[in-house]
Design an enzyme around this catalytic site. Structure first.
Site, PDB file in Angstrom:
ATOM      1  N   CYS A   2       3.753   5.411  -9.900  1.00 14.62           N
ATOM      2  CA  CYS A   2       3.200   6.411 -10.805  1.00 14.62           C
ATOM      3  C   CYS A   2       4.127   6.659 -11.983  1.00 14.62           C
ATOM      4  CB  CYS A   2       2.989   7.726 -10.049  1.00 14.62           C
ATOM      5  SG  CYS A   2       2.065   7.552  -8.518  1.00 14.62           S
ATOM      6  N   ARG A  53      -1.279   8.467 -11.673  1.00 13.94           N
ATOM      7  CA  ARG A  53      -1.257   7.791 -10.384  1.00 13.94           C
ATOM      8  C   ARG A  53      -1.768   6.361 -10.445  1.00 13.94           C
ATOM      9  NH1 ARG A  53      -4.629   8.480  -4.762  1.00 13.94           N
ATOM     10  NH2 ARG A  53      -3.046   7.526  -3.426  1.00 13.94           N
ATOM     11  N   LEU A  54      -0.985   5.454  -9.843  1.00 17.00           N
ATOM     12  CA  LEU A  54      -1.427   4.109  -9.498  1.00 17.00           C
ATOM     13  C   LEU A  54      -1.626   4.125  -7.985  1.00 17.00           C
ATOM     14  CD1 LEU A  54      -1.960   1.122 -10.172  1.00 17.00           C
ATOM     15  CD2 LEU A  54       0.484   0.708  -9.872  1.00 17.00           C
ATOM     16  N   ILE A  56      -1.916   3.111  -4.361  1.00 14.29           N
ATOM     17  CA  ILE A  56      -1.474   1.985  -3.528  1.00 14.29           C
ATOM     18  C   ILE A  56      -1.655   2.299  -2.045  1.00 14.29           C
ATOM     19  CG2 ILE A  56       0.487   0.522  -2.918  1.00 14.29           C
ATOM     20  CD1 ILE A  56      -0.514   0.049  -5.746  1.00 14.29           C
ATOM     21  N   ASN A  77       7.305   9.229  -7.975  1.00 18.10           N
ATOM     22  CA  ASN A  77       7.029   7.865  -8.435  1.00 18.10           C
ATOM     23  C   ASN A  77       7.711   6.915  -7.473  1.00 18.10           C
ATOM     24  OD1 ASN A  77       6.772   5.429  -9.871  1.00 18.10           O
ATOM     25  ND2 ASN A  77       8.576   5.882 -11.121  1.00 18.10           N
ATOM     26  N   GLY A  78       6.941   6.069  -6.773  1.00 20.20           N
ATOM     27  CA  GLY A  78       7.566   5.086  -5.904  1.00 20.20           C
ATOM     28  C   GLY A  78       6.862   4.928  -4.575  1.00 20.20           C
ATOM     29  N   GLU A  79       7.613   4.397  -3.615  1.00 16.42           N
ATOM     30  CA  GLU A  79       7.119   4.194  -2.249  1.00 16.42           C
ATOM     31  C   GLU A  79       8.239   4.533  -1.268  1.00 16.42           C
ATOM     32  OE1 GLU A  79       4.062   3.536  -1.758  1.00 16.42           O
ATOM     33  OE2 GLU A  79       3.365   2.534  -3.583  1.00 16.42           O
ATOM     34  N   ASP A 102       2.635   8.611   1.671  1.00 15.84           N
ATOM     35  CA  ASP A 102       4.076   8.820   1.805  1.00 15.84           C
ATOM     36  C   ASP A 102       4.579   9.985   0.975  1.00 15.84           C
ATOM     37  OD1 ASP A 102       3.440   7.378  -0.479  1.00 15.84           O
ATOM     38  OD2 ASP A 102       5.257   6.173  -0.449  1.00 15.84           O
ATOM     39  N   GLY A 366      12.108 -11.392  -6.311  1.00 18.39           N
ATOM     40  CA  GLY A 366      13.394 -11.780  -5.724  1.00 18.39           C
ATOM     41  C   GLY A 366      14.616 -11.155  -6.341  1.00 18.39           C
TER      42      GLY A 366
END
Length: 639
Positions: A2, A53-54, A56, A77-79, A102, A366
């Site tokens: 987000c 908001r995105l 997920i 913002n995040g996971e 979450d 990566g």
């Protein structure tokens, strides 16, 4: 994933925050969150929080700002990858959850653990939590710096946002150049936190949290892997086993999603490892690659295709032409927020746009493997010089300085900086300077008011020379280059296309372990990533395992010999550029580069990024108009 913004008028008895102001800031971040938007203004008008908001995880119930049982208000913002386990722990303490997302776990963790909640979160995050009972904001950035948080405080008002452009939407904030850090930008290709190239705007360092209340703003470091200055005593076999275990766990946790997850695939060792670690999911996974038709030495698409065929992935690729690169230059700088002068920003934007078009809003990448396991060819070259440099450092100080004075300075030679560090008694980090060497910075800059700190100020008494340069290098990588350049480039150019990028090599538990592995477990002669190769030898194909590293880059040398070089020369004619650079010297470098008499592309690229950024964000020219002018010049010259 987000975008977050907010205002706290901590120095006022009566607030004047309006929803219109918060929404104006918030909607500069619509690319970070196209799936929803929210705003909250406190009853006293002193606090305003905004969110894009995105979606997920828990697509139906993750709207923000989100409120806690005590009236706490959160934008995040995040996971949080460990949220299932943390949720069970909190439920055992009496917490009652209303959603499956979450975000809610942060609210309950704060209610039970206070500011120490940040130590219990595993993931990538930046969040701000308003506690009305204590009349204060808690804000934090994740341990490795995967997600950004910018802030400023002036006249009793605290502003924050996921990107600086949202702060610039507030009437109190104007875009002004922080000239004190210009040299640091040229040396590092980015400005080290907490500063930015905007005067008065700060970025929160990785692993840092803070409070804002009536007393103002104060921050503290809650996680710092660079404090470790000793190697683990562990065999290569045991180290490989532990790395494999931790990496498998990291990959599995980063598959948490209610939408498709793909992989950014170059065909190199790191990205192939991620595909291999997906095991039976690989054949159901989309992979994405980017290449350059005019630069075969940088085009890895054939290797990526081979890996995709080997694992049976659903593979997609995109090609970037010189004209497309020029067309996207101002868009690239717009999304950088402040210059991130790494050419990889360009192909990252194209490949993330491809993932979004294919309906994959989450990708694994990566980033971090080369820093953690010593995968760079430059490390090999630097280690070869260790014996000579250590002998040099043992000479009397007078003799060392005489030798340095006798070495001719060359604008193309980074070795001079390495020599100067050794003469001073302590070798500089292996990657420094990443951008423009010191001898050339003195030629192109009008003034040099700032000497950026690069290495920790103190040494433990029992460190040997190898230990010092190893940990100084890792300190530089994990304090500056990785969080503020590499992770910010992937954050900006994934989120520019509403894509969430996750980096399994940077799980904090894995980083804490691998950071302290001895150099011999990472680098053995010309062989890099020794322990990682050992850990994954049974799942990564031999063709990939034994292939020489071909860094992910962009053909800027070629581009700067064409219209992009013309664009730089044109930008240098602006009067504002003469306030910072000796523009004639830079123009001469462009001419030399175009005639093949010098390889200056890596030195010209940060100046081009700065010039475009200055024109758009400081002088206020429309990015579209600037692009049209550069393209029209390209068309005229083609005729």
């Amino acid at each position: 994933m987000c975008g977050i913004v907010g205002i706290y008028e901590y120095g006022r008895a009566e607030g004047r925050v309006t929803a219109d102001t918060v929404i104006r800031m918030r909607d500069r971040l619509v690319h970070r969150g196209p799936d929803g938007a929210g705003v909250h203004i406190s009853e006293d008008g002193r606090v305003g929080l905004g969110h894009r908001r995105l979606a997920i995880v828990d697509l139906a119930h993750g709207a923000q700002p989100m409120f806690g049982e005590g009236g706490e208000c959160l934008v995040f913002n995040g996971e949080i990858y460990n949220y299932p386990a943390l949720r069970r722990e909190l439920e055992g303490r009496g917490a009652r959850f209303r959603t499956d997302c979450d975000t809610e776990v942060i609210l309950h963790a704060y209610r039970h653990y206070g500011e120490a909640c940040v130590n219990r979160l595993t993931g990538m995050f930046a969040f701000v939590l308003w506690d009305p009972g204590a009349a204060r904001l808690l804000f934090a950035r994740d341990p490795l710096g995967e997600k950004p948080l910018y802030w400023t405080a002036r006249d009793g008002t605290f502003l924050f946002a996921s990107e600086a452009k949202a702060l610039l939407a507030h009437p109190m904030v104007t875009g002004e150049v922080n000239t004190k850090v210009l040299e640091s930008y040229l040396a590092n290709l980015v400005v080290p936190s907490p500063a930015t190239l905007y005067r008065g705007i700060n970025k929160l360092p990785p692993g840092t949290a803070g409070w804002c209340d009536a007393k103002g703003v104060r921050t503290w470091r809650y996680w710092d892997v660079t404090a470790a200055r000793s190697f683990l005593d562990v065999s290569l076999s045991d180290a490989a086993s532990q790395v494999r275990k931790l990496l498998e766990g990291s990959v599995q946790s980063r598959l948490m999603s209610d939408v498709p997850v793909g992989v950014l695939l170059s065909g190199g060792f790191d990205s192939t490892s991620l595909v291999a670690l997906l095991h039976d999911r690989a054949a159901r996974t989309s992979t994405f690659s980017v290449g350059f038709a005019d630069a075969p030495d940088l085009d890895e698409r054939e290797e990526a295709r081979w890996v995709a065929r080997h694992f049976g992935t659903d593979h997609h690729e995109v090609t970037v032409s010189p004209r497309e690169a020029l067309e996207s230059l101002t868009t690239m700088v717009h999304h950088q927020d402040e210059p991130l002068a790494d050419p990889v920003c360009m192909p990252l934007g194209f490949v993330c746009a491809l993932a979004r078009r294919r309906g994959v809003p989450v990708v694994l990448a990566g980033e971090g493997a080369d820093e953690l396991f010593w995968g760079y060819p430059g490390y090999v070259r630097a280690m070869r010089r260790q014996r000579e440099l250590q002998l040099l450092q043992r000479l009397p100080a007078g003799a060392r300085h005489i030798l340095t004075a006798a070495v001719p300075r060359s604008r193309r030679r980074r070795g001079f900086d390495l020599l100067v560090g050794a003469v001073g008694g302590r070798q500089l980090p292996m990657h420094y300077p990443l951008g423009i060497p010191s001898s050339l910075r003195s030629e192109v800059l009008l003034s040099r008011p700032y000497d950026p700190p690069l290495i920790p100020p103190q040494l433990s008494g029992d460190e040997n020379a190898l230990q010092t340069v190893a940990f100084d290098t890792q300190h530089y990588e994990f304090s500056l280059r990785l969080p503020e350049l590499l992770l910010m480039r992937i954050d900006r150019f994934s989120m520019a296309h509403s894509v969430e990028a996750r980096v399994p090599f940077l799980d904090p538990e894995l980083v804490e372990y691998a950071y302290r592995l001895p150099v011999r477990h990472k680098l053995d002669g010309d062989r890099t990533k020794v322990v990682l190769r050992r850990a994954l030898s049974d799942i990564v194909p031999g063709r990939v395992m034994n292939r020489a590293k071909q860094g992910f880059g962009a053909p800027i040398a070629h581009w700067l010999r064409g219209p992009m070089g013309d664009a730089l020369v044109d930008l240098l004619t602006a009067p504002a550029m003469r306030d910072y650079f000796r523009t004639e010297t830079v123009a001469d470098m462009v001419a030399e580069h175009r005639m093949g008499r010098g390889r200056h592309a890596w030195f010209l690229w940060p100046i081009l990024n700065f010039a475009v950024w200055h024109r758009v964000w400081i002088e206020g020219e429309s990015a579209d108009e600037l692009t049209d002018r550069m393209l029209s010049r390209c068309i005229v010259e083609a005729r």
